[in-house]
Design a protein around this motif. Structure first.
Motif, PDB file in Angstrom:
ATOM      1  N   ASP A 115     -93.324  58.366 -72.940  1.00 58.56           N
ATOM      2  CA  ASP A 115     -94.386  59.363 -72.820  1.00 58.56           C
ATOM      3  C   ASP A 115     -94.688  59.597 -71.342  1.00 58.56           C
ATOM      4  N   PRO A 116     -94.479  60.813 -70.838  1.00 60.12           N
ATOM      5  CA  PRO A 116     -94.678  61.062 -69.400  1.00 60.12           C
ATOM      6  C   PRO A 116     -96.133  60.966 -68.956  1.00 60.12           C
ATOM      7  N   LEU A 117     -97.084  60.895 -69.898  1.00 62.87           N
ATOM      8  CA  LEU A 117     -98.482  60.743 -69.523  1.00 62.87           C
ATOM      9  C   LEU A 117     -98.879  59.284 -69.310  1.00 62.87           C
ATOM     10  N   ARG A 118     -98.034  58.347 -69.676  1.00 65.68           N
ATOM     11  CA  ARG A 118     -98.384  56.929 -69.547  1.00 65.68           C
ATOM     12  C   ARG A 118     -97.989  56.430 -68.158  1.00 65.68           C
ATOM     13  N   ALA A 119     -98.992  56.293 -67.301  1.00 62.37           N
ATOM     14  CA  ALA A 119     -98.732  55.928 -65.909  1.00 62.37           C
ATOM     15  C   ALA A 119     -98.097  54.544 -65.790  1.00 62.37           C
ATOM     16  N   ILE A 120     -98.469  53.619 -66.662  1.00 60.45           N
ATOM     17  CA  ILE A 120     -97.869  52.283 -66.605  1.00 60.45           C
ATOM     18  C   ILE A 120     -96.377  52.370 -66.877  1.00 60.45           C
ATOM     19  N   ASN A 121     -95.995  53.146 -67.890  1.00 60.44           N
ATOM     20  CA  ASN A 121     -94.579  53.303 -68.218  1.00 60.44           C
ATOM     21  C   ASN A 121     -93.830  54.037 -67.116  1.00 60.44           C
ATOM     22  N   ALA A 122     -94.458  55.066 -66.557  1.00 59.39           N
ATOM     23  CA  ALA A 122     -93.821  55.800 -65.459  1.00 59.39           C
ATOM     24  C   ALA A 122     -93.629  54.890 -64.253  1.00 59.39           C
ATOM     25  N   GLY A 123     -94.624  54.059 -63.982  1.00 56.66           N
ATOM     26  CA  GLY A 123     -94.507  53.138 -62.863  1.00 56.66           C
ATOM     27  C   GLY A 123     -93.352  52.176 -63.019  1.00 56.66           C
ATOM     28  N   LEU A 124     -93.143  51.707 -64.252  1.00 60.64           N
ATOM     29  CA  LEU A 124     -92.014  50.814 -64.512  1.00 60.64           C
ATOM     30  C   LEU A 124     -90.696  51.583 -64.489  1.00 60.64           C
ATOM     31  N   ASN A 125     -90.595  52.608 -65.333  1.00 59.65           N
ATOM     32  CA  ASN A 125     -89.318  53.291 -65.538  1.00 59.65           C
ATOM     33  C   ASN A 125     -88.807  53.994 -64.287  1.00 59.65           C
ATOM     34  N   ILE A 126     -89.691  54.694 -63.594  1.00 58.92           N
ATOM     35  CA  ILE A 126     -89.288  55.477 -62.428  1.00 58.92           C
ATOM     36  C   ILE A 126     -89.516  54.692 -61.141  1.00 58.92           C
ATOM     37  N   GLY A 127     -90.724  54.153 -60.992  1.00 59.76           N
ATOM     38  CA  GLY A 127     -91.065  53.495 -59.742  1.00 59.76           C
ATOM     39  C   GLY A 127     -90.347  52.188 -59.516  1.00 59.76           C
ATOM     40  N   VAL A 128     -90.355  51.314 -60.516  1.00 57.33           N
ATOM     41  CA  VAL A 128     -89.769  49.984 -60.361  1.00 57.33           C
ATOM     42  C   VAL A 128     -88.266  49.987 -60.610  1.00 57.33           C
ATOM     43  N   LEU A 129     -87.830  50.662 -61.675  1.00 55.63           N
ATOM     44  CA  LEU A 129     -86.420  50.582 -62.077  1.00 55.63           C
ATOM     45  C   LEU A 129     -85.536  51.627 -61.401  1.00 55.63           C
ATOM     46  N   GLY A 130     -86.091  52.779 -61.043  1.00 57.66           N
ATOM     47  CA  GLY A 130     -85.282  53.810 -60.406  1.00 57.66           C
ATOM     48  C   GLY A 130     -84.578  54.746 -61.363  1.00 57.66           C
ATOM     49  N   ALA A 131     -85.088  54.863 -62.598  1.00 59.06           N
ATOM     50  CA  ALA A 131     -84.536  55.844 -63.528  1.00 59.06           C
ATOM     51  C   ALA A 131     -84.937  57.248 -63.091  1.00 59.06           C
ATOM     52  N   VAL A 132     -84.243  58.254 -63.629  1.00 60.28           N
ATOM     53  CA  VAL A 132     -84.548  59.650 -63.349  1.00 60.28           C
ATOM     54  C   VAL A 132     -84.667  60.402 -64.673  1.00 60.28           C
ATOM     55  N   CYS A 133     -85.302  61.576 -64.648  1.00 66.78           N
ATOM     56  CA  CYS A 133     -85.501  62.368 -65.865  1.00 66.78           C
ATOM     57  C   CYS A 133     -85.200  63.831 -65.600  1.00 66.78           C
ATOM     58  N   HIS A 134     -84.503  64.463 -66.562  1.00 68.30           N
ATOM     59  CA  HIS A 134     -84.205  65.888 -66.458  1.00 68.30           C
ATOM     60  C   HIS A 134     -84.413  66.628 -67.790  1.00 68.30           C
ATOM     61  N   ASP A 135     -84.853  65.914 -68.827  1.00 72.12           N
ATOM     62  CA  ASP A 135     -84.998  66.533 -70.149  1.00 72.12           C
ATOM     63  C   ASP A 135     -86.387  66.254 -70.706  1.00 72.12           C
ATOM     64  N   TYR A 136     -87.032  67.329 -71.199  1.00 73.67           N
ATOM     65  CA  TYR A 136     -88.364  67.228 -71.801  1.00 73.67           C
ATOM     66  C   TYR A 136     -88.239  67.488 -73.294  1.00 73.67           C
ATOM     67  N   LEU A 137     -88.837  66.621 -74.105  1.00 71.92           N
ATOM     68  CA  LEU A 137     -88.728  66.670 -75.561  1.00 71.92           C
ATOM     69  C   LEU A 137     -90.119  66.869 -76.152  1.00 71.92           C
ATOM     70  N   VAL A 138     -90.392  68.068 -76.672  1.00 74.82           N
ATOM     71  CA  VAL A 138     -91.722  68.423 -77.167  1.00 74.82           C
ATOM     72  C   VAL A 138     -91.961  67.807 -78.547  1.00 74.82           C
ATOM     73  N   ASP A 139     -93.085  67.092 -78.686  1.00 69.69           N
ATOM     74  CA  ASP A 139     -93.494  66.485 -79.960  1.00 69.69           C
ATOM     75  C   ASP A 139     -92.304  65.807 -80.648  1.00 69.69           C
ATOM     76  N   TYR A 140     -91.618  64.986 -79.895  1.00 70.42           N
ATOM     77  CA  TYR A 140     -90.311  64.445 -80.279  1.00 70.42           C
ATOM     78  C   TYR A 140     -90.339  63.675 -81.594  1.00 70.42           C
ATOM     79  N   TYR A 141     -91.367  62.880 -81.811  1.00 68.04           N
ATOM     80  CA  TYR A 141     -91.447  62.058 -83.011  1.00 68.04           C
ATOM     81  C   TYR A 141     -92.401  62.610 -84.062  1.00 68.04           C
ATOM     82  N   GLY A 142     -93.012  63.776 -83.800  1.00 69.22           N
ATOM     83  CA  GLY A 142     -94.022  64.282 -84.713  1.00 69.22           C
ATOM     84  C   GLY A 142     -95.281  63.426 -84.624  1.00 69.22           C
TER      85      GLY A 142
END
Length: 238
Positions: A115-142
């Motif tokens: 979830d791109p709104l979860r700052a804790i997850n963004a901090g881990l995934n992007i900030g700490v690990l160095g992952a990147v994102c190029h795809d947005y999935l709207v209401d992915y799981y309903g």
């Protein structure tokens, strides 16, 4: 074993897999539909990574990643840390365990949604690990239960290139604080979306739609999420 007595390892046997099934509900909340032990056992036998973080017999973390149609790519399906174990850095430690496990088997990239709104997850995934994102999935799981209830289940796809310079720099501890360069921009997200959702559902929904529009526009223009400043809870788009 680390200095705090936590061991990271693959799960073994139906008893541990059954514990992991219950653990998922403890982490994600009542109503969560966990991956059951039978499925996890079958996935593990076909090359999936099913791992846990333990202190003695107590499970503190759980990770599930499985093979994809691309042999050198793994999909990371779940990563959960018990609420009582927050603050130990186990999320990052489990992901680095996953990286080592994958590289030892010729897997060079891992991807997962978050979830791109979860700052804790963004901090881990992007900030700490160095992952990147190029795809947005709207209401992915309903509609979702538990901690995910109350907002459209939008997700971005994080791609973790295990041998990229950005990731290797993080392994070596030489990664620099992200700085915006020409053609790049910052996108701020809520500091704590769960607190905002509990206090003001309409504002939380407005934030979902604002960030959705900004990321969709950036991705359509050929940009991606290439960094995250945890102090400013802001994505770097470039």
């Amino acid at each position: 074993m680390s200095g705090d007595g936590v061991i990271l390892r693959e799960l073994s046997g139906l008893d541990e897999l059954a514990r992991a099934e219950a653990f998922q509900v403890e982490v994600w909340g009542a109503g969560e539909k966990p991956d059951n032990s039978d499925i996890m056992m079958a996935l593990q036998s076909e090359g999936a990574l099913v791992a846990g973080a333990f202190r003695g017999a107590e499970m503190l973390g759980f990770l599930l990643g499985f093979p994809t149609a691309t042999p050198e790519l793994q999909h990371s399906h779940r990563l959960g840390i018990h609420p009582d174990a927050r603050g130990l850095g186990l999320g990052a430690r489990m992901k680095w365990f996953q990286r080592d496990w994958c590289l030892a088997r010729g897997i060079t990239s891992v991807r997962w949604t978050y979830d791109p709104l979860r700052a804790i997850n963004a901090g881990l995934n992007i900030g700490v690990l160095g992952a990147v994102c190029h795809d947005y999935l709207v209401d992915y799981y309903g509609p979702m239960p538990g901690i995910n209830a109350g907002l459209p289940s939008d997700r971005v796809m994080a791609v973790w290139h295990l041998g990229s310079p950005a990731v290797v720099a993080r392994v070596r501890g030489t990664a620099a604080v992200p700085q915006a360069e020409a053609g790049q921009a910052w996108l701020q997200i809520p500091r704590d979306i769960d607190a905002l959702l509990a206090q003001d559902r309409q504002t939380a929904l407005a934030e979902r739609l604002r960030v959705r529009a900004a990321l969709q526009s950036a991705f359509a223009a050929g940009q991606g999420i290439v960094g995250f400043d945890r102090a400013r809870h802001s994505y770097l788009l470039g």
